[in-house]
Design an enzyme around this catalytic site. Sequence first.
Site, PDB file in Angstrom:
ATOM      1  N   GLU A  87      73.253 -47.649  10.144  1.00  0.00           N
ATOM      2  CA  GLU A  87      73.620 -48.541  10.056  1.00  0.00           C
ATOM      3  C   GLU A  87      73.865 -49.670  10.906  1.00  0.00           C
ATOM      4  O   GLU A  87      74.379 -50.898  11.095  1.00  0.00           O
ATOM      5  CB  GLU A  87      75.659 -48.433   9.391  1.00  0.00           C
ATOM      6  CG  GLU A  87      75.670 -47.147   8.493  1.00  0.00           C
ATOM      7  CD  GLU A  87      74.521 -45.733   8.873  1.00  0.00           C
ATOM      8  OE1 GLU A  87      74.605 -45.186   9.919  1.00  0.00           O
ATOM      9  OE2 GLU A  87      74.532 -45.253   7.870  1.00  0.00           O
ATOM     10  N   PHE A 122      80.078 -45.936   6.589  1.00  0.00           N
ATOM     11  CA  PHE A 122      79.557 -46.341   7.182  1.00  0.00           C
ATOM     12  C   PHE A 122      79.124 -47.874   8.083  1.00  0.00           C
ATOM     13  O   PHE A 122      78.959 -47.529   8.832  1.00  0.00           O
ATOM     14  CB  PHE A 122      78.106 -45.367   7.540  1.00  0.00           C
ATOM     15  CG  PHE A 122      78.320 -43.746   6.273  1.00  0.00           C
ATOM     16  CD1 PHE A 122      78.686 -43.480   6.962  1.00  0.00           C
ATOM     17  CD2 PHE A 122      77.725 -43.834   5.253  1.00  0.00           C
ATOM     18  CE1 PHE A 122      79.463 -42.280   6.427  1.00  0.00           C
ATOM     19  CE2 PHE A 122      78.444 -41.918   4.658  1.00  0.00           C
ATOM     20  CZ  PHE A 122      79.142 -41.613   5.135  1.00  0.00           C
ATOM     21  N   ASP A 133      85.652 -35.854  -1.402  1.00  0.00           N
ATOM     22  CA  ASP A 133      84.237 -35.829  -0.708  1.00  0.00           C
ATOM     23  C   ASP A 133      85.154 -36.460   1.131  1.00  0.00           C
ATOM     24  O   ASP A 133      84.843 -35.517   2.253  1.00  0.00           O
ATOM     25  CB  ASP A 133      83.170 -37.102  -0.224  1.00  0.00           C
ATOM     26  CG  ASP A 133      82.048 -36.852  -1.349  1.00  0.00           C
ATOM     27  OD1 ASP A 133      81.349 -34.982  -1.114  1.00  0.00           O
ATOM     28  OD2 ASP A 133      80.881 -38.163  -1.180  1.00  0.00           O
ATOM     29  N   ARG A 149      83.136 -46.491  -6.254  1.00  0.00           N
ATOM     30  CA  ARG A 149      82.475 -45.739  -6.751  1.00  0.00           C
ATOM     31  C   ARG A 149      82.456 -45.328  -8.134  1.00  0.00           C
ATOM     32  O   ARG A 149      81.544 -45.860  -9.345  1.00  0.00           O
ATOM     33  CB  ARG A 149      81.534 -44.995  -6.071  1.00  0.00           C
ATOM     34  CG  ARG A 149      80.751 -42.826  -6.631  1.00  0.00           C
ATOM     35  CD  ARG A 149      80.475 -42.482  -6.137  1.00  0.00           C
ATOM     36  NE  ARG A 149      81.902 -41.328  -6.198  1.00  0.00           N
ATOM     37  CZ  ARG A 149      81.805 -40.457  -5.540  1.00  0.00           C
ATOM     38  NH1 ARG A 149      80.900 -39.338  -4.975  1.00  0.00           N
ATOM     39  NH2 ARG A 149      82.664 -39.322  -6.418  1.00  0.00           N
TER      40      ARG A 149
END
Lengths: 289, 332
Positions: free
Chosen positions: B69, B94, B128, B178
Amino acid sequence: MGKLLEVADLQKKANDLRTDVICMLEAAGSGHTAGSLDLAEIVTALYFNIMKIDPKNPSWSDRDIFLLSNGHTVPIQYAAMAEVGYFDREELKTLRKLGTRLQGHPERVRLPGLENTSGPLGSGLSQAAGYAYSLQYLDDNKHGFVYVVMGDGELDEGNIWEAAMFAGKYKLSQLVAFIDRNNIQIDGSTENVMPLEDLRGKWESFGWHVIEIDGHNIKSIIDAVNLTKAITNRPCVIIAYTIAGKGVDFMEYDFNWHGKAPNTEQAAKALHELGVLDDISVPGVEKNE
Amino acid sequence: MSNYQLNPELFSDNVAMEPIRAGFGKGLKAVGEINDKVVALCADLTDSTQVGLFRESFPERFIEIGISEQNLVTVASGLAMAGKVPFAVAYAAFSPGRNWEQIKTTIALNDQPVKVVASHAGISVGPDGATHQMLEDIALMRVLPNMIVIVPGDSIEAEKATRAISENGKPCYLRLAREKTPVISTVESPFEIGKAYVLRDGTDISLMGTGAMTYQLLVAANILVEKGINAEVVHVPTVKPLDNDTILDSARRTGRVLTAEEAQTTGGFGGAVSELLGNHLPTPIIRVGMQDRFGESGAPLELFDYFEMTGEHIAKKVEEFVNNKPQYHREQ
């Protein structure tokens, strides 16, 4: 652009720029001396011989690109830019002063001719790679080159190796990287702080063509760059072995001069060593007659 | 008065649901067609960030960066230097999570028109867990001079925002989520960088939301009607620069403010509104979002409930707030 200088003239020019650097840093009262001095030949060769640039038209679309990744050495770049005509030499003494275009670390938006903003280490190679990618894959420009100078200490940064992998993958053949291999960083010698060797092997394994030269020999620098132009399937890195603080005996090889500016007395001594005292003025320094 | 065109199906059973990131994917392909300077870079997340559509259409202008990144945004800076309009895309955790200094120096201070696009932001990435639930990005990006910060409220707005940032010549941060969320706007609804929109007029409190939280505020406003509370709802897709006039006008009308975001309220959108009100119009405020703690694993809706970010929870907070706090400086 003007007539290209011969090697002997360039060597003298490098010394002139060193003189400017000493005067600028003495006037500023702070700054990075060692790297600024040891890059004199590389920066001189680039600005006065190698690069296609037009100081009167800094955004000329066919220009070559120069990025200084280790932005703390920018005094030598400013000195070269003034000498080649981007701005008046008078402005050099404003280095690091409030309101100056010559910031302690380079800021693109302040000074036409600077291509990027740098200081925090490790990002210049990626930026250069982005530009080189554009030339090679997006612009169909086979004649532009991107030159980036990195310090050796900054190779500790992970960002450098991300960029090395990227440039290797895309075979960025218009990218030419210099490593100023002066073996010092703030905490001491590079090999004690965080060993970099085998430097050649590392870069080769990332898909780069590696050239090793004496970074104080102007002819070697020009020859190396000429060679990179004939290598069309890989990026090239020139490991330029240099002497930190080159040109001033009491500064050479000494990591303590990484981030320190000379005081008036030290500047005077340095200028005497450099032997060029005609057209400079440092407060409190007697000129040689 | 609000003349904002909400999705007429918004509170029906068959309201369209779409991930906000999908609007970005469509928008990026569209701007690729309009402007051949647009390039896209991605850090090994091309399909999930919806850059795949662009890659299929313009493979020569797509650059795979791999899982790096720092390199993502600095290569983008170099491409911008070369006259391109780079969209540097990854997950928010990230980028800007890992590469903030590079964004500061090589994009914001360097004033290069790189578009840092971050998908999977907020608590709604769910199972997650905390490492991947980026909650600090609004705060991180809005403190950067030169940086524009946009958090679209639905997929249609994300598509419009993508087009808008491709044309403004400035460093931008576009925050995406998302999960599928209700489409609150229509193709005709306005979107302009720097503008906030009153979605629903009210008199008792201003509910100000960014991103998908605006939907939760609309749900809360409906519940509050039954409690006799008339809530104004303001959608604020641009967190920086804030639409000071719209926000202050609304606060002046209602005398109470609630902010909602899927992020840390400290330094985030709630922080931004608090600063504005503190400077110009001190107003009682409550901030809905993450309260100085990390998230954890769970289904997205479970987490919204657990962290009290649903319309139902917000309605309860408002009821208590309205009943206990007087209105300030309300215009008669």
